[in-house]
Design an enzyme around this catalytic site. Structure first.
Site, PDB file in Angstrom:
ATOM      1  N   SER A   7      23.416  15.395  61.959  1.00 15.35           N
ATOM      2  CA  SER A   7      23.439  13.899  62.142  1.00 15.35           C
ATOM      3  C   SER A   7      23.992  13.346  60.715  1.00 15.35           C
ATOM      4  O   SER A   7      23.533  13.334  59.644  1.00 15.35           O
ATOM      5  CB  SER A   7      21.739  13.502  62.192  1.00 15.35           C
ATOM      6  OG  SER A   7      21.890  12.135  61.958  1.00 15.35           O
ATOM      7  N   HIS A  32      26.745  15.170  65.157  1.00 18.54           N
ATOM      8  CA  HIS A  32      25.982  14.235  65.663  1.00 18.54           C
ATOM      9  C   HIS A  32      26.072  12.838  65.206  1.00 18.54           C
ATOM     10  O   HIS A  32      25.868  12.583  63.907  1.00 18.54           O
ATOM     11  CB  HIS A  32      24.643  14.625  65.683  1.00 18.54           C
ATOM     12  CG  HIS A  32      23.570  13.994  66.533  1.00 18.54           C
ATOM     13  ND1 HIS A  32      23.191  14.252  67.743  1.00 18.54           N
ATOM     14  CD2 HIS A  32      22.675  12.996  66.033  1.00 18.54           C
ATOM     15  CE1 HIS A  32      22.311  13.392  68.409  1.00 18.54           C
ATOM     16  NE2 HIS A  32      22.145  12.485  67.148  1.00 18.54           N
ATOM     17  N   ASP A  34      24.921   9.079  65.302  1.00 16.09           N
ATOM     18  CA  ASP A  34      23.794   8.424  65.797  1.00 16.09           C
ATOM     19  C   ASP A  34      24.143   6.705  65.644  1.00 16.09           C
ATOM     20  O   ASP A  34      24.381   6.270  64.441  1.00 16.09           O
ATOM     21  CB  ASP A  34      22.609   8.505  64.992  1.00 16.09           C
ATOM     22  CG  ASP A  34      21.708   9.753  65.122  1.00 16.09           C
ATOM     23  OD1 ASP A  34      21.411   9.993  66.389  1.00 16.09           O
ATOM     24  OD2 ASP A  34      21.927  10.616  63.924  1.00 16.09           O
ATOM     25  N   MET A  36      22.849   2.990  66.438  1.00 14.06           N
ATOM     26  CA  MET A  36      21.723   2.010  66.426  1.00 14.06           C
ATOM     27  C   MET A  36      22.102   0.598  66.619  1.00 14.06           C
ATOM     28  O   MET A  36      23.001   0.280  65.869  1.00 14.06           O
ATOM     29  CB  MET A  36      20.845   2.198  65.565  1.00 14.06           C
ATOM     30  CG  MET A  36      20.377   3.890  65.192  1.00 14.06           C
ATOM     31  SD  MET A  36      19.263   4.079  63.945  1.00 14.06           S
ATOM     32  CE  MET A  36      19.290   5.879  63.877  1.00 14.06           C
ATOM     33  N   HIS A  65      25.161   9.854  69.971  1.00 17.95           N
ATOM     34  CA  HIS A  65      23.820   9.665  70.503  1.00 17.95           C
ATOM     35  C   HIS A  65      23.587   8.136  70.343  1.00 17.95           C
ATOM     36  O   HIS A  65      23.568   7.551  69.344  1.00 17.95           O
ATOM     37  CB  HIS A  65      22.934  10.439  69.531  1.00 17.95           C
ATOM     38  CG  HIS A  65      21.443  10.116  69.856  1.00 17.95           C
ATOM     39  ND1 HIS A  65      20.322  10.360  69.007  1.00 17.95           N
ATOM     40  CD2 HIS A  65      20.638   9.359  70.930  1.00 17.95           C
ATOM     41  CE1 HIS A  65      19.185  10.030  69.555  1.00 17.95           C
ATOM     42  NE2 HIS A  65      19.532   9.377  70.556  1.00 17.95           N
ATOM     43  N   MET A  67      21.548   4.800  70.803  1.00 20.29           N
ATOM     44  CA  MET A  67      20.310   4.393  70.446  1.00 20.29           C
ATOM     45  C   MET A  67      20.519   2.840  70.800  1.00 20.29           C
ATOM     46  O   MET A  67      20.535   2.029  69.905  1.00 20.29           O
ATOM     47  CB  MET A  67      19.522   4.530  69.547  1.00 20.29           C
ATOM     48  CG  MET A  67      19.195   6.122  69.364  1.00 20.29           C
ATOM     49  SD  MET A  67      18.736   6.717  67.750  1.00 20.29           S
ATOM     50  CE  MET A  67      20.121   7.257  67.272  1.00 20.29           C
ATOM     51  N   MET A 136      13.704  14.043  71.858  1.00 19.16           N
ATOM     52  CA  MET A 136      13.323  13.479  70.584  1.00 19.16           C
ATOM     53  C   MET A 136      12.114  13.952  70.004  1.00 19.16           C
ATOM     54  O   MET A 136      11.040  13.644  70.518  1.00 19.16           O
ATOM     55  CB  MET A 136      13.471  12.021  70.602  1.00 19.16           C
ATOM     56  CG  MET A 136      14.779  11.142  70.952  1.00 19.16           C
ATOM     57  SD  MET A 136      16.040  11.380  69.919  1.00 19.16           S
ATOM     58  CE  MET A 136      15.456  10.692  68.341  1.00 19.16           C
ATOM     59  N   ASP A 174      16.142  16.582  68.220  1.00 19.21           N
ATOM     60  CA  ASP A 174      16.635  15.803  67.201  1.00 19.21           C
ATOM     61  C   ASP A 174      15.242  15.061  66.634  1.00 19.21           C
ATOM     62  O   ASP A 174      14.679  14.311  67.131  1.00 19.21           O
ATOM     63  CB  ASP A 174      17.382  14.718  67.963  1.00 19.21           C
ATOM     64  CG  ASP A 174      17.927  13.501  66.952  1.00 19.21           C
ATOM     65  OD1 ASP A 174      18.055  13.742  65.823  1.00 19.21           O
ATOM     66  OD2 ASP A 174      18.857  12.889  67.317  1.00 19.21           O
TER      67      ASP A 174
HETATM   68  C1  DX5 Z   1      16.754   9.346  64.735  1.00 28.81           C
HETATM   69  C2  DX5 Z   1      18.199   9.964  64.825  1.00 28.81           C
HETATM   70  C3  DX5 Z   1      18.456  11.397  64.322  1.00 28.81           C
HETATM   71  C4  DX5 Z   1      17.919  11.522  62.890  1.00 28.81           C
HETATM   72  C5  DX5 Z   1      17.928  12.847  62.352  1.00 28.81           C
HETATM   73  O1  DX5 Z   1      16.769   8.147  65.440  1.00 28.81           O
HETATM   74  O2  DX5 Z   1      18.630  10.246  66.153  1.00 28.81           O
HETATM   75  O3  DX5 Z   1      19.640  11.893  64.526  1.00 28.81           O
HETATM   76  O4  DX5 Z   1      18.815  10.705  62.182  1.00 28.81           O
HETATM   77  O5  DX5 Z   1      17.648  12.878  61.029  1.00 28.81           O
HETATM   78  P1  DX5 Z   1      16.529  13.749  60.320  1.00 28.81           P
HETATM   79  O6  DX5 Z   1      17.092  15.370  60.609  1.00 28.81           O
HETATM   80  O7  DX5 Z   1      16.548  13.494  58.849  1.00 28.81           O
HETATM   81  O8  DX5 Z   1      15.113  13.453  61.077  1.00 28.81           O
HETATM   82 ZN    ZN Z   2      20.396  11.350  66.947  1.00 26.61          ZN
END
Ligand code: DX5
Ligand code: ZN
Length: 216
Positions: A7, A32, A34, A36, A65, A67, A136, A174
């Site tokens: 990630s 990956h 993320d 948000m 991903h 969110m 998750m 994840d």
């Molecule tokens: C959380 C993200 C993850 C997260 C993973 O909302 O989707 O991908 O950043 O990070 P670690 O491995 O540090 O939990």
């Molecule tokens: Zn993620």
């Protein structure tokens, strides 16, 4: 096949290129990413322009991903900047079927994510309709959280459903994954492992190799 998808939320944003090189040298095949929106989750990360920049420095598979609320609005733009797979949250889509259809229409792989408080049965009907289900193992929004063990049973349940109707389904996990719990989630049936802090904290190549040795 087991896949490690680091990630990039934990990447060094001052020098993404150096970290990307380390990932690629170590043999990482997926990234990956993320995204948000400060609405679906209480945090804001990055969006299409940053992904577009990272696309220029690596040719690896981009597992995006989302969110974000109503991701259907942005499927096309994420494809344009280089997504190879787009994962949306069950909880974020008013019309999930239309959202998945929009992703397919872009010619990219489909992923469906489920947050810890949503009953796992919610995704049962989608096991044979998507390329990946993302379980998750933390509340979405932040890296560096503690792994929630309830994810293990949820992975097992999805795996059981998939055996009959979609044996090729990827099951991704994840949140809070590290070298101490990765074997548990693999054994439960996950085959795509997301790790942020456990990959980028310290030496990237050493960390990736340590994951690979547990993922054979
Ligand atoms: C959380 C993200 C993850 C997260 C993973 O909302 O989707 O991908 O950043 O990070 P670690 O491995 O540090 O939990
Ligand atoms: Zn993620």
């Amino acid at each position: 096949m087991n896949i490690l998808s680091p990630s990039l939320l934990s990447v060094n944003f001052n020098n993404i290129e150096a970290d990307a090189k380390a990932l690629d040298m170590a043999g990482v095949e997926w990234y990956h990413l993320d995204v948000m929106d400060g609405n679906f989750v209480p945090n804001i990360s990055f969006g299409p322009p940053v992904i577009e920049c990272i696309r220029k420095i690596t040719d690896r598979f981009f597992d995006v991903h989302l969110m974000i609320e109503e991701p259907i609005r942005y499927v096309e733009v994420f494809k344009k900047v280089g997504a190879d797979m787009i994962t949306v949250h069950y909880e974020a889509c008013e019309d999930l079927d239309a959202t998945l259809a929009a992703i397919k229409k872009q010619g990219v792989k489909t992923g469906l994510a489920i947050s810890p408080d949503t009953p796992v049965e919610a995704v049962k009907d989608y096991v044979d309709k998507v390329d990946m289900i993302l379980v998750m193992s933390v509340y979405p929004g932040f890296g560096g959280q503690k792994f929630m063990p309830l994810a293990v049973e949820r992975i097992k349940t999805i795996k059981k459903w998939a055996v009959d109707c979609n044996p090729k389904l990827n099951i991704q996990v994840d949140g809070g994954i590290n070298l101490d719990n990765v074997s548990d989630v693999l054994e439960a049936g996950a085959n795509v492992i997301v790790a942020g802090s456990a990959v980028f904290g310290g030496d990237i190549e050493t960390n990736v190799k340590a994951f690979f040795s547990k993922m054979k």
